[in-house]
Design a protein around this motif. Sequence first.
Motif, mmCIF file in Angstrom:
data_model
loop_
_atom_site.group_PDB
_atom_site.id
_atom_site.type_symbol
_atom_site.label_atom_id
_atom_site.label_comp_id
_atom_site.label_asym_id
_atom_site.label_seq_id
_atom_site.Cartn_x
_atom_site.Cartn_y
_atom_site.Cartn_z
ATOM 1 N N GLN A 136 12.489 -5.432 0.831
ATOM 2 C CA GLN A 136 11.446 -6.417 0.532
ATOM 3 C C GLN A 136 10.121 -5.716 0.249
ATOM 4 O OE1 GLN A 136 11.709 -9.386 -0.388
ATOM 5 N NE2 GLN A 136 11.938 -10.836 1.301
ATOM 6 N N ALA A 137 9.837 -4.679 1.038
ATOM 7 C CA ALA A 137 8.581 -3.943 0.859
ATOM 8 C C ALA A 137 8.489 -3.351 -0.541
ATOM 9 C CB ALA A 137 8.465 -2.839 1.909
ATOM 10 N N VAL A 138 9.569 -2.736 -0.987
ATOM 11 C CA VAL A 138 9.580 -2.117 -2.318
ATOM 12 C C VAL A 138 9.350 -3.170 -3.404
ATOM 13 C CG1 VAL A 138 11.004 -0.912 -4.026
ATOM 14 C CG2 VAL A 138 10.988 -0.147 -1.644
ATOM 15 N N ASN A 139 10.056 -4.287 -3.298
ATOM 16 C CA ASN A 139 9.899 -5.349 -4.302
ATOM 17 C C ASN A 139 8.471 -5.872 -4.358
ATOM 18 O OD1 ASN A 139 12.602 -5.253 -5.080
ATOM 19 N ND2 ASN A 139 13.230 -6.805 -3.583
ATOM 20 N N LEU A 140 7.874 -6.051 -3.178
ATOM 21 C CA LEU A 140 6.503 -6.577 -3.126
ATOM 22 C C LEU A 140 5.492 -5.541 -3.589
ATOM 23 C CD1 LEU A 140 6.820 -8.577 0.198
ATOM 24 C CD2 LEU A 140 6.314 -9.547 -2.045
ATOM 25 N N TYR A 141 5.728 -4.265 -3.234
ATOM 26 C CA TYR A 141 4.825 -3.205 -3.735
ATOM 27 C C TYR A 141 4.853 -3.175 -5.269
ATOM 28 C CZ TYR A 141 3.718 -0.911 0.751
ATOM 29 O OH TYR A 141 3.226 -0.607 2.001
ATOM 30 N N LYS A 142 6.038 -3.390 -5.829
ATOM 31 C CA LYS A 142 6.146 -3.398 -7.299
ATOM 32 C C LYS A 142 5.346 -4.553 -7.899
ATOM 33 C CE LYS A 142 10.583 -1.028 -7.846
ATOM 34 N NZ LYS A 142 12.016 -1.157 -8.243
ATOM 35 N N LYS A 143 5.417 -5.721 -7.244
ATOM 36 C CA LYS A 143 4.632 -6.868 -7.722
ATOM 37 C C LYS A 143 3.146 -6.573 -7.654
ATOM 38 C CE LYS A 143 7.783 -10.738 -6.732
ATOM 39 N NZ LYS A 143 7.951 -12.000 -5.959
ATOM 40 N N ALA A 144 2.732 -6.000 -6.521
ATOM 41 C CA ALA A 144 1.315 -5.678 -6.354
ATOM 42 C C ALA A 144 0.877 -4.616 -7.350
ATOM 43 C CB ALA A 144 1.054 -5.205 -4.925
ATOM 44 N N ALA A 145 1.752 -3.635 -7.584
ATOM 45 C CA ALA A 145 1.441 -2.566 -8.536
ATOM 46 C C ALA A 145 1.266 -3.128 -9.946
ATOM 47 C CB ALA A 145 2.542 -1.511 -8.516
ATOM 48 N N GLN A 146 2.138 -4.078 -10.305
ATOM 49 C CA GLN A 146 2.042 -4.714 -11.623
ATOM 50 C C GLN A 146 0.751 -5.509 -11.779
ATOM 51 O OE1 GLN A 146 5.674 -6.949 -11.778
ATOM 52 N NE2 GLN A 146 6.948 -5.154 -12.217
ATOM 53 N N LYS A 147 0.200 -5.950 -10.644
ATOM 54 C CA LYS A 147 -1.066 -6.680 -10.660
ATOM 55 C C LYS A 147 -2.266 -5.746 -10.546
ATOM 56 C CE LYS A 147 0.536 -11.153 -8.882
ATOM 57 N NZ LYS A 147 -0.171 -12.048 -9.814
ATOM 58 N N GLY A 148 -1.997 -4.445 -10.567
ATOM 59 C CA GLY A 148 -3.083 -3.474 -10.591
ATOM 60 C C GLY A 148 -3.553 -2.949 -9.253
ATOM 61 N N VAL A 149 -2.795 -3.191 -8.170
ATOM 62 C CA VAL A 149 -3.182 -2.656 -6.864
ATOM 63 C C VAL A 149 -2.800 -1.171 -6.827
ATOM 64 C CG1 VAL A 149 -2.914 -2.827 -4.370
ATOM 65 C CG2 VAL A 149 -2.882 -4.902 -5.771
ATOM 66 N N VAL A 150 -3.807 -0.327 -6.850
ATOM 67 C CA VAL A 150 -3.583 1.120 -6.982
ATOM 68 C C VAL A 150 -2.859 1.680 -5.765
ATOM 69 C CG1 VAL A 150 -4.701 3.348 -7.361
ATOM 70 C CG2 VAL A 150 -5.625 1.301 -8.441
ATOM 71 N N LEU A 151 -3.194 1.208 -4.569
ATOM 72 C CA LEU A 151 -2.528 1.705 -3.368
ATOM 73 C C LEU A 151 -1.038 1.374 -3.380
ATOM 74 C CD1 LEU A 151 -5.143 0.949 -0.558
ATOM 75 C CD2 LEU A 151 -4.419 3.187 -1.376
ATOM 76 N N ALA A 152 -0.670 0.271 -4.001
ATOM 77 C CA ALA A 152 0.747 -0.074 -4.120
ATOM 78 C C ALA A 152 1.460 0.939 -5.005
ATOM 79 C CB ALA A 152 0.903 -1.483 -4.691
#
Length: 454
Positions: free
Chosen positions: A318-334
């Motif tokens: 779940q963490a990986v999937n959500l990090y990918k979503k956040a990364a796609q939204k431009g969250v650099v730390l993700a």
Amino acid sequence: MRKQISSLVLIGSLAIIPNISQAEPHSHGGRVHNHPLPAQGYAHKHGNGAIGRRTGAAPKQAAHRQARRPAPNRRVPARGGQKKFDPNKELQNAYKRRDYGRVHKIASAFAKRGDPAGMYIEGQLALLGQGQRKNPQLAYTWFKKAADKGHPGAQYLAGTLLATGTGTGKNLKLAHKYYLLAAKRGIPDAFRSLGIMYENGQGVKKNMPQAMRYYEQAANKGLSDVQLMLGERYIKGIGVKRNPGKGFNFIRKASKAGEQKADYLMGVAYANGIGTRKNPALAFKFISKAAKRGNRDAIYDQASMYAQGIGTKKNMGQAVNLYKKAAQKGVVLAQHNLGLIYLQGLGVPKNPRLAFSWFNKAANKGLPISQYFLGDLYVDGVGVKKNHRAALSWYKKAAARKFPAAQYSVGAMYANGFGTKRNLKVAKQWFQKAARNGNKKAKNALAILKRKGL
């Protein structure tokens, strides 16, 4: 040169309340706008003929409710068995049908007779261009006439047009007068506007305590965006003495009223014990709620909570999937964390190339820790071909952002002649910078150089 890879970076919102956005676009009553001047909320549409009510999912604000309707209790005698004409009911039906021509015809008749509610509706129609051409000047004329007859909604809107110079000359002092009249009649938006005027010294002398008093009155009357703003201010101590408990209460009110950002801040408060006791389960609940609504910081935090098992069962998938979503939204730390996850094989198969790709994205967005890790990967040839010059370049970028480990690495590159000519003098300078920032390896390196007489 190889360094120990650190754990996931959790610098973001789980540790820090984001900056308030009082001067940025925000919504209330279904509108989104800036507040460089007193509340520019003049384009309130009226639905279903309920005079003074707003359309949309406005929180319980009732900013422009009427003291009276056009022609109360006035009916035209029935002729030849015809139904009696009820202007209020007809007005409501016209609004439902969006027949603004009919609304204009009914309201105009009463406005011409001096009825303030009719004048107020005429002002709205002229301002919005409904049933007639858009005419801000005419709108102001009608609002002023209705305001001077004591109509509270018109007093607020006359103030707003004066504050913004819409349909009339800009006059902040007169705007302040009308806002005061509207506030005395209980118009919530007027309290907000007065708060903004006193905070910024617009038409009045700057007075932050007075501004906060008006903001609190607006919040207590149900303006959820003001509740949210006050919550953030009391938590941070901006313009008021810091009071996390009071701040938390305002944020909770805003959350109950449906402010999306408030759900996220509730999660942050519960995660860190800000104004309330720490409660990881409630933190996860509110952050998850905000994440479902698309809040990118909430998505990142939810991923981090799954990664560490905070407030929920640990779930790296779940963490990986959500990090990918956040990364796609431009969250650099993700993006950075995904680099670490693929580098170490946390919940996914190890994939150095993919790790390099994620670090590269974050590094190019200016994240120092990713720039530093990218330097390491170039030095060791992990996920990319060895390239000491590229490594040195990335170390320098991170070092320029005062990242101590990168400052040490730049020194080590010069000391060993990797990616550049060997230069112990320059190496020593970088070790000194890193040592001043607390890097132990740099201190040891300086001790070695000293023993060698350098």
